[in-house]
Scaffold this motif. Structure first.
Motif, short mmCIF file in Angstrom:
data_model
loop_
_atom_site.label_atom_id
_atom_site.label_comp_id
_atom_site.label_asym_id
_atom_site.label_seq_id
_atom_site.Cartn_x
_atom_site.Cartn_y
_atom_site.Cartn_z
N GLY A 11 0.91 -1.47 0.05
CA GLY A 11 -0.28 -0.20 0.34
C GLY A 11 0.83 1.43 0.01
N TYR A 102 -3.92 -5.81 0.70
CA TYR A 102 -3.23 -4.19 1.01
C TYR A 102 -3.93 -3.31 1.37
N ASP A 104 -5.48 0.19 1.79
CA ASP A 104 -5.90 1.14 0.79
C ASP A 104 -5.78 2.18 2.19
N ASN A 141 -1.89 2.72 -7.31
CA ASN A 141 -3.00 1.62 -7.12
C ASN A 141 -3.91 0.91 -8.23
N TYR A 144 -1.26 -2.35 -6.75
CA TYR A 144 -1.72 -2.47 -5.84
C TYR A 144 -2.64 -3.40 -5.59
N GLU A 145 -3.80 -3.40 -6.94
CA GLU A 145 -4.98 -4.17 -6.68
C GLU A 145 -4.62 -5.07 -7.77
N ALA A 148 -3.47 -7.68 -4.90
CA ALA A 148 -4.23 -8.04 -3.65
C ALA A 148 -5.06 -9.37 -3.74
N THR A 151 -8.21 -6.41 0.20
CA THR A 151 -7.93 -5.11 0.43
C THR A 151 -8.46 -4.99 1.55
#
Length: 173
Positions: A11, A102, A104, A141, A144-145, A148, A151
């Motif tokens: 993150g 992740y 966020d 981002n 990360y997505e 992951a 999240t």
């Protein structure tokens, strides 16, 4: 009870990866590592100095090696640096060697959490921090997505509450 598999926290800076990671490791009785702290330990210098002397590319190379070594361990919680996911190799290793979580958070929360932190080289530029964080979010981002497994929105809750939430999600998976 959560099986002792590796847990990797990813993150943006200021998401709480290190704080939540320590809490998570404590609650699960696992060993905690922070990739930035490991780099500092191995180099004998802080991250800012490594950035100044070697540039971001030099730092990322060190980071990739450290994360490779750490992810070979078993039963750890690892807080990664916010930019570590820029490396495809690192993303692949994290995905293959553990559960990727992740954390966020909003730009506003990042600004609050990093406001007085002078140890974040990417925020030491003459460009306003908000603009830097927004640019980093646009770039990172999606990465990360991409990797992951879970999240978690890490905004207002305490590290302890977020850690409990992560544990409950791990127990379901």
């Amino acid at each position: 009870m959560v099986e002792k598999r590796n847990i990797f926290l990813i993150g943006p800076m200021g998401a709480g990866k290190s704080t939540i990671g320590r809490q998570l490791a404590q609650q699960l009785n696992m060993e905690f590592f922070d990739s930035d702290q490991e780099i500092e330990r191995l180099t004998g210098a802080d991250i800012g100095w490594v950035f100044d002397v070697e540039g971001e590319d030099g730092f990322r190379s060190r980071e990739e090696k450290v994360i490779n070594e750490l992810t070979e361990k078993q039963g750890i919680v690892l807080a990664t640096g916010g930019g570590s996911i820029k490396s495809r190799e690192t993303r692949n290793r994290l995905s293959a060697r553990g559960v990727v979580i992740y954390l966020d958070t909003t730009i506003e929360k990042q600004l609050v959490r990093t406001k007085r932190d002078k140890k974040r080289p990417l925020l030491q530029a003459k460009i306003p921090s908000r603009e830097v964080l927004e640019a980093l979010a646009r770039e990172r981002n999606p990465l990360y997505e991409e990797i992951a497994d879970i999240t978690i929105r890490a905004n207002e809750q305490s590290a302890k509450v977020v850690a409990y939430h992560i544990i409950s999600m791990l127990e379901r998976n």
